[in-house]
Scaffold this motif. Structure first.
Motif, short mmCIF file in Angstrom:
data_model
loop_
_atom_site.label_atom_id
_atom_site.label_comp_id
_atom_site.label_asym_id
_atom_site.label_seq_id
_atom_site.Cartn_x
_atom_site.Cartn_y
_atom_site.Cartn_z
N PHE A 1 0.82 -1.21 0.00
CA PHE A 1 0.00 0.00 0.00
C PHE A 1 0.86 1.26 0.00
O PHE A 1 0.49 2.27 -0.61
N ILE A 2 1.99 1.21 0.70
CA ILE A 2 2.91 2.35 0.70
C ILE A 2 3.35 2.66 -0.73
O ILE A 2 3.37 3.82 -1.17
N TRP A 3 3.67 1.62 -1.48
CA TRP A 3 4.22 1.81 -2.82
C TRP A 3 3.17 2.28 -3.81
O TRP A 3 3.46 3.10 -4.69
N ILE A 4 1.93 1.80 -3.70
CA ILE A 4 0.92 2.25 -4.66
C ILE A 4 0.56 3.71 -4.41
O ILE A 4 0.35 4.48 -5.36
N VAL A 5 0.52 4.14 -3.15
CA VAL A 5 0.25 5.55 -2.86
C VAL A 5 1.41 6.41 -3.34
O VAL A 5 1.21 7.49 -3.92
N MET A 6 2.65 5.94 -3.12
CA MET A 6 3.82 6.67 -3.61
C MET A 6 3.79 6.79 -5.13
O MET A 6 4.08 7.86 -5.69
N LEU A 7 3.42 5.70 -5.79
CA LEU A 7 3.38 5.69 -7.25
C LEU A 7 2.36 6.69 -7.78
O LEU A 7 2.64 7.46 -8.70
N ALA B 1 -6.77 4.50 9.00
CA ALA B 1 -5.83 3.48 8.57
C ALA B 1 -5.35 2.65 9.76
O ALA B 1 -5.23 1.42 9.67
N TYR B 2 -5.08 3.33 10.86
CA TYR B 2 -4.61 2.63 12.06
C TYR B 2 -5.68 1.67 12.60
O TYR B 2 -5.38 0.54 12.98
N VAL B 3 -6.92 2.12 12.58
CA VAL B 3 -8.02 1.29 13.08
C VAL B 3 -8.26 0.10 12.17
O VAL B 3 -8.36 -1.06 12.63
N ILE B 4 -8.36 0.34 10.88
CA ILE B 4 -8.72 -0.72 9.93
C ILE B 4 -7.56 -1.69 9.73
O ILE B 4 -7.77 -2.86 9.41
N GLY B 5 -6.34 -1.23 9.96
CA GLY B 5 -5.19 -2.12 9.85
C GLY B 5 -5.01 -3.02 11.05
O GLY B 5 -4.20 -3.96 11.01
N SER B 6 -5.74 -2.77 12.12
CA SER B 6 -5.66 -3.58 13.33
C SER B 6 -6.87 -4.50 13.41
O SER B 6 -8.01 -4.03 13.36
N SER B 7 -6.64 -5.78 13.54
CA SER B 7 -7.76 -6.73 13.61
C SER B 7 -8.61 -6.50 14.86
O SER B 7 -9.83 -6.69 14.83
N ILE B 8 -7.97 -6.04 15.93
CA ILE B 8 -8.69 -5.81 17.19
C ILE B 8 -9.58 -4.57 17.09
O ILE B 8 -10.78 -4.61 17.38
N TYR B 9 -8.98 -3.45 16.68
CA TYR B 9 -9.74 -2.21 16.59
C TYR B 9 -10.80 -2.26 15.49
O TYR B 9 -11.89 -1.71 15.63
N ALA B 10 -10.46 -2.90 14.38
CA ALA B 10 -11.43 -3.01 13.28
C ALA B 10 -12.67 -3.77 13.74
O ALA B 10 -13.80 -3.38 13.43
N LYS B 11 -12.46 -4.82 14.47
CA LYS B 11 -13.60 -5.61 14.99
C LYS B 11 -14.41 -4.80 15.99
O LYS B 11 -15.65 -4.82 15.97
N TYR B 12 -13.72 -4.06 16.84
CA TYR B 12 -14.41 -3.26 17.86
C TYR B 12 -15.26 -2.16 17.24
O TYR B 12 -16.40 -1.91 17.66
N PHE B 13 -14.71 -1.50 16.20
CA PHE B 13 -15.44 -0.40 15.57
C PHE B 13 -16.31 -0.84 14.39
O PHE B 13 -16.85 -0.01 13.66
N LEU B 14 -16.42 -2.16 14.18
CA LEU B 14 -17.28 -2.73 13.14
C LEU B 14 -16.84 -2.35 11.73
O LEU B 14 -17.66 -2.07 10.85
N PHE B 15 -15.53 -2.36 11.53
CA PHE B 15 -14.97 -2.12 10.21
C PHE B 15 -14.36 -3.41 9.67
O PHE B 15 -13.91 -4.25 10.45
N PRO B 16 -14.31 -3.56 8.35
CA PRO B 16 -13.58 -4.72 7.80
C PRO B 16 -12.09 -4.55 8.04
O PRO B 16 -11.55 -3.46 7.89
N HIS B 17 -11.44 -5.64 8.44
CA HIS B 17 -10.00 -5.58 8.68
C HIS B 17 -9.25 -5.75 7.36
O HIS B 17 -9.49 -6.69 6.61
N ALA C 1 -3.01 -2.16 5.97
CA ALA C 1 -3.51 -0.79 5.81
C ALA C 1 -3.00 0.13 6.90
O ALA C 1 -2.88 1.34 6.70
N GLY C 2 -2.68 -0.43 8.06
CA GLY C 2 -2.20 0.39 9.17
C GLY C 2 -0.92 1.14 8.85
O GLY C 2 -0.65 2.21 9.41
N GLU C 3 -0.12 0.60 7.94
CA GLU C 3 1.14 1.25 7.57
C GLU C 3 0.91 2.61 6.92
O GLU C 3 1.81 3.46 6.90
N LEU C 4 -0.29 2.83 6.41
CA LEU C 4 -0.59 4.13 5.80
C LEU C 4 -0.66 5.25 6.83
O LEU C 4 -0.66 6.42 6.46
N LEU C 5 -0.72 4.88 8.12
CA LEU C 5 -0.61 5.89 9.16
C LEU C 5 0.72 6.62 9.03
O LEU C 5 0.79 7.85 9.25
N ILE C 6 1.78 5.90 8.67
CA ILE C 6 3.09 6.52 8.48
C ILE C 6 3.04 7.51 7.33
O ILE C 6 3.59 8.62 7.42
#
Length: 390
Positions: A97-103, A239-255, A259-264
């Motif tokens: 994901f880092i590379w496609i956004v950079m591209l 990105a941080y939430v959806i990239g985490s299996s724990i937080y994504a489940k808690y907030f009802l988002f697909p994991h 994707a969490g690396e996009l926080l950087i």
């Protein structure tokens, strides 16, 4: 002595362990991009001025802007350089994901360089023709859309290629998992399947549309860069939430693994944006130019697609959307009335929308700060969708 050595080794191991934390790397990415931009800014401004790379101000614009003619432009180079340095130091370079956004970001920046070059060398405020610009944006947008259609739920590029080939062999009939569905904010458990073709078309629209929307908004000192920082911050949290299996489940988002690396990336945009604002605030020492506006808009659109928050992007980018709609309405109404009545009429005193407020009596700094405040409120509304889900 042995005890002291053991304690030193333990502290050293703990330090190395800290570096692996996503939040720590995001903090360092922000600081790195910020200081890179602040340190390199004066040199880049001097270099652009020495090369006579100055802004060509359109004559039919607000007369108060004529004094800005000659101000160094193409300052987006400073932003992109700061982001790149920060990502190389703190990003996971194995993350697809880092590379496609950079591209996408750097590909759109090439279009911006070509556009700015024509404006500067030929003193043509129009730059590239709309047809040329849109053609190359479409090529990049379609490439990114096809790639993302098969990567948002796969673990690596090999699997992405295999799935793409499977889709072709199936006669373009393969179905998508839930991660690719369009999920409206504020409603948990509700999603609308797009299908492969729908996903590609929608992604293309988001990337190209966000790139052009940011570009249209870039017209006043500091107007566009602060909203970009705020929007990137919101997308980084998602990105941080959806990239985490724990937080994504808690907030009802697909994991979405990785994707969490996009926080950087979002943190780097924030730091680089603040550094640029230091030199771009009124009266601006440097302008972003299309090289920065097109690139950053495309990057934000791509990140929003990856974290499956396209509608939230529409909310938090409300200022960009309003600016774009004002141009579309102005042009459409002008051509319609010219055809109907023989004389073109206008809805706004001037488009984009920020010029309308300028000509209505607002000072440039008032327009800028008020648009910042509106963006901040919209970003808070966008963040509320994390928890407010019925």
């Amino acid at each position: 002595m042995l005890l002291a050595l053991a304690q030193w080794l333990q502290s050293d191991i703990s330090y190395l362990h800290i570096i692996n934390y996503l939040t720590f790397r995001a903090l360092m990415a922000t600081i790195t991009a910020l200081f890179t931009g602040l340190l390199c800014g004066p040199g880049i401004i001097q270099k652009l001025a020495a090369l006579n790379i100055g802004q060509a101000v359109r004559r039919n614009g607000p007369q108060t802007h004529l004094i800005k003619s000659g101000t160094p432009t193409m300052g987006g180079v400073l932003i992109l350089m700061s982001i790149a340095v920060s990502i190389l130091l703190w990003g996971d370079l194995t993350n697809r994901f880092i590379w496609i956004v950079m591209l996408v970001m750097f590909s759109f920046s090439v279009i911006g360089v070509s556009d700015d070059y024509r404006k500067i060398i030929y003193k043509d405020t129009r730059g590239l023709s709309l047809r040329e610009k849109y053609f190359w944006q479409s090529i990049i947008g379609l490439f990114a859309a096809v790639y993302l259609a098969f990567s948002v739920f796969e673990a690596n590029n090999i699997r992405v290629f295999d799935l793409l080939m499977a889709w072709v062999r199936s006669g373009f009939a393969i179905s998508f998992p839930a991660q690719a569905d369009l999920a409206p904010p504020f409603f948990g458990g509700i999603s609308y399947p797009l299908g492969v073709w729908g996903f590609i078309a929608f992604t293309y629209f988001v990337i190209v549309g966000s790139s052009n929307a940011v570009n249209l908004t870039d017209g006043l000192d500091g107007l566009v860069i602060m909203p970009i920082v705020l929007v990137a911050s919101v997308l980084g949290i998602f990105a941080y939430v959806i990239g985490s299996s724990i937080y994504a489940k808690y907030f009802l988002f697909p994991h979405i693994p990785g994707a969490g690396e996009l926080l950087i990336f979002c943190a780097a945009i924030g730091g680089a944006g603040l550094a640029f604002l230091w030199y771009n605030t009124y009266p601006a020492q440097i302008f972003m130019g299309d090289v920065g506006a097109l690139a950053l808009g495309g990057a934000l659109g791509t990140i929003a697609v990856i974290v499956r928050q396209e509608i939230v992007l529409l909310i938090v980018c409300g200022v960009f959307v309003a600016e774009t709609i004002s141009v579309m309405l102005q042009v459409t109404w002008f051509h319609y009335t010219k055809h109907r009545y023989g004389e073109g009429r206008r809805i706004f005193k001037m488009a984009p929308l920020h010029h309308h407020f300028e000509l209505s009596g607002w000072k440039e700094t008032q327009v800028v700060v008020r648009f910042w405040i509106i963006t901040l409120m919209l970003c808070l509304l966008g963040l509320s969708t994390l928890k407010i889900r019925y």
